[in-house]
Design a protein around this motif. Structure first.
Motif, mmCIF file in Angstrom:
data_model
loop_
_atom_site.group_PDB
_atom_site.id
_atom_site.type_symbol
_atom_site.label_atom_id
_atom_site.label_comp_id
_atom_site.label_asym_id
_atom_site.label_seq_id
_atom_site.Cartn_x
_atom_site.Cartn_y
_atom_site.Cartn_z
ATOM 1 N N MET A 1 0.833 -1.207 0.000
ATOM 2 C CA MET A 1 0.000 0.000 0.000
ATOM 3 C C MET A 1 0.868 1.258 0.000
ATOM 4 O O MET A 1 0.566 2.234 -0.694
ATOM 5 N N LYS A 2 1.940 1.238 0.757
ATOM 6 C CA LYS A 2 2.853 2.389 0.781
ATOM 7 C C LYS A 2 3.477 2.617 -0.592
ATOM 8 O O LYS A 2 3.583 3.762 -1.066
ATOM 9 N N GLU A 3 3.888 1.547 -1.225
ATOM 10 C CA GLU A 3 4.505 1.663 -2.555
ATOM 11 C C GLU A 3 3.533 2.236 -3.574
ATOM 12 O O GLU A 3 3.908 3.064 -4.416
ATOM 13 N N GLN A 4 2.278 1.794 -3.507
ATOM 14 C CA GLN A 4 1.284 2.291 -4.460
ATOM 15 C C GLN A 4 1.048 3.792 -4.272
ATOM 16 O O GLN A 4 0.925 4.543 -5.237
ATOM 17 N N ARG A 5 0.998 4.222 -3.034
ATOM 18 C CA ARG A 5 0.791 5.655 -2.780
ATOM 19 C C ARG A 5 2.002 6.475 -3.226
ATOM 20 O O ARG A 5 1.857 7.581 -3.747
ATOM 21 N N LYS A 6 3.183 5.930 -3.046
ATOM 22 C CA LYS A 6 4.386 6.625 -3.497
ATOM 23 C C LYS A 6 4.386 6.795 -5.019
ATOM 24 O O LYS A 6 4.921 7.773 -5.553
ATOM 25 N N GLU A 7 3.777 5.848 -5.703
ATOM 26 C CA GLU A 7 3.689 5.910 -7.164
ATOM 27 C C GLU A 7 2.533 6.785 -7.631
ATOM 28 O O GLU A 7 2.258 6.885 -8.829
#
Length: 412
Positions: free
Chosen positions: A221-227
Motif C-alpha cells: 500500500m505504501k509503494e502504491q501511494r508513493k507511485e
C-alpha cells in the motif's frame, strides 16, 4: 459426521463445570492481566492494542500476557519479545488460574472461561455497530430460545458467554446505554473510555507490530501511494447476501476503470465470510485482496477512501477523517433477512450511498476531487465517540487498575 463431532465436543464441556467452580478458589494476582481475542484464534482488535500499550508503557505496574490457541500467534509474540502462552500449555493454564484480570473482545472463552472463576472480566467488544447484538438481537436463539429444548441445548453456551457482572467497554454515552441493554448490565459496569484499536490512527510514539501478511500488505500500500496511486479499501460486513457482489460487479470492466484512473482497489472481507477463498483467487492487476484475518487498523494510514456497507468499521474510520462511500447494493434484502439496526441507516451513515458499479466508480472519482461529507462525518463522530484522541488504552488501563485496586497506577 462433522455435526455429530461438534455436538459431542459441545456437551463434553459439561465435564469442565467442576473445574470452573474450583477456579474460584485459586489465589489471583491483581497485577497479572491476561488478554485474548476472537476465541483465542487471533491477535487483533482492542485487546491487541491494549496489550501493546501495557507492555510498552505500564510494564512496571502490570504483567500483560497474551493467551492464544494458535501456536503461530504465541511464537510470533515471543519472537517479538512479548509474553504469550498457549491456552492449553502448563504456563497458559497456570496463569489463567493466577491472573486477576481477563481482557477480551468477545467472551472470556477468548482466554479460558473454565479457568476464569474469581477473575475480573473486561469485555472490550469488537465494534461500534449498526446491527443489534446479544440480548437486543431478537433472532439470537442462544439468548432468546423459543422453547425449553432450545433453552436446554444452549445452556452451556449461555453459561460461558458474557455475564451482567462483566465490565463492558463503550465509546460514548449513547453507546454505553446501548451496551447496557445488549449485555443486560448496569451503567456502573460500562467503561466509556474509547477503543484502544483507534489509538493507532493518531500520530504518537506508540509502536505497532505486524505479522508477515500484514507487513506485505502495508508495504504494498505504501509503494502504491508513493507511485501516485489512490488506495481504496473495500470492507463489507458478513451476511448471507454478500455473494450478490459478483452479480453487481463486472470485474473485468471495473479493473480497466481502476487502471485508467490510477486506483488500487483493496478487498478485505469479514473473517466469517464464505467468500474468502473466492476473493483470494481474484487475479486482476489493480484489485488486491487482503487476508480476512489481517488486523486492518494498522493499515488505515495508507487508505485514501473506505468503501463499506453495514460494517462497524466505518465508525472507526471516522477517526481518519477521510472520505467514506457506502455500497449497500443488497439493502432491501439485507433488512428483511438479517438483524435489526440500532440507528436509522440513512442518518447514521456518513458518506454517499451507491447501489451499482457505475455509481461506485463515479463516487470514487468524485471523492478523489473533493471531500463533500466532512461536516456530516464530524457530527456523527462526535455522537459515536466521546474521546477523539490516542489515549483510549491509557483510560482503559486506569479504569481497570482502579477496579482491581492496583496499588500503583501510572498515568503515562
Amino acid at each position: 459426521m462433522n455435526k455429530l463431532i461438534t455436538d459431542i465436543k459441545y456437551w463434553l464441556q459439561a465435564l469442565m463445570i467442576p473445574l470452573y467452580w474450583f477456579s474460584f478458589l485459586t489465589p489471583r494476582n491483581k497485577s497479572i492481566w491476561l488478554l485474548g481475542s476472537s476465541f483465542g484464534k487471533s491477535f487483533s482488535g482492542n485487546p491487541k492494542y491494549l496489550f501493546l500499550y501495557l507492555n510498552q508503557y505500564q510494564k512496571d505496574n502490570v504483567r500483560a500476557i497474551w493467551i492464544s490457541r494458535d501456536k503461530k500467534i504465541v511464537d510470533f509474540l515471543n519472537n517479538k519479545g512479548y509474553e504469550a502462552y498457549d491456552a492449553k500449555s502448563f504456563y497458559g493454564i497456570f496463569y489463567c488460574l493466577r491472573a486477576k484480570v481477563y481482557i477480551f473482545d468477545n467472551y472470556s472463552k477468548d482466554i479460558s472461561f473454565w479457568l476464569s472463576g474469581g477473575a475480573k472480566k473486561i469485555n472490550l467488544w469488537h465494534g461500534v455497530g449498526l446491527k443489534k447484538i446479544n440480548y437486543d438481537n431478537i433472532f439470537d436463539t442462544v439468548r432468546h430460545p423459543k422453547n425449553k429444548w432450545e433453552r436446554f441445548k444452549t445452556y452451556l453456551r449461555r453459561m460461558s458467554d458474557e455475564k451482567p457482572n462483566h465490565y463492558i467497554l463503550a465509546t460514548s454515552k449513547m453507546m454505553a446505554d446501548i451496551f447496557a441493554s445488549a449485555f443486560q448490565t448496569t451503567d456502573k459496569q460500562i467503561l466509556t473510555c474509547g477503543y484502544p484499536r483507534n489509538d493507532i490512527m493518531f500520530e504518537s510514539d506508540f509502536k505497532n507490530i505486524y505479522n508477515d501478511t500484514e507487513e506485505i500488505a502495508l508495504q504494498y500500500m505504501k509503494e502504491q501511494r508513493k507511485e501516485g496511486k489512490y488506495n481504496v479499501l473495500y470492507m463489507p460486513t458478513f451476511r448471507p447476501t454478500e455473494q450478490e457482489f459478483f452479480s453487481i460487479m463486472d470485474l473485468n470492466a471495473f479493473n480497466n476503470y481502476l487502471c485508467d484512473n490510477n486506483i488500487v482497489f483493496y478487498t478485505k472481507l469479514h473473517p466469517k465470510s464464505k467468500l474468502k477463498t473466492q476473493f483470494g483467487e481474484l487475479q486482476y492487476s489493480n484489485i488486491y485482496d487482503i487476508s480476512a484475518d489481517v488486523d486492518v487498523y494498522g493499515l488505515f494510514h495508507e487508505v485514501d477512501v473506505l468503501v463499506s456497507d453495514y460494517s462497524s468499521v466505518f465508525f472507526d474510520y471516522l477517526m481518519c477523517d477521510r472520505p467514506i462511500i457506502l455500497f449497500p447494493y443488497d439493502y432491501s434484502t439485507f433488512l428483511k433477512n438479517t438483524r435489526e439496526f440500532y440507528f436509522d441507516y440513512e442518518e447514521y451513515t456518513p458518506g454517499k450511498k451507491v447501489y451499482t458499479m457505475e455509481e461506485l466508480m463515479k463516487e470514487i472519482l468524485d471523492a478523489r476531487v473533493v471531500d463533500k461529507n466532512i461536516e456530516k462525518r464530524h457530527i456523527l463522530r462526535n455522537k459515536m465517540f466521546k474521546h477523539i484522541d490516542d489515549r483510549s488504552s491509557k483510560r482503559v488501563y486506569e479504569q481497570v487498575a482502579r477496579i482491581v485496586k492496583l496499588s500503583k497506577i501510572s498515568s503515562k
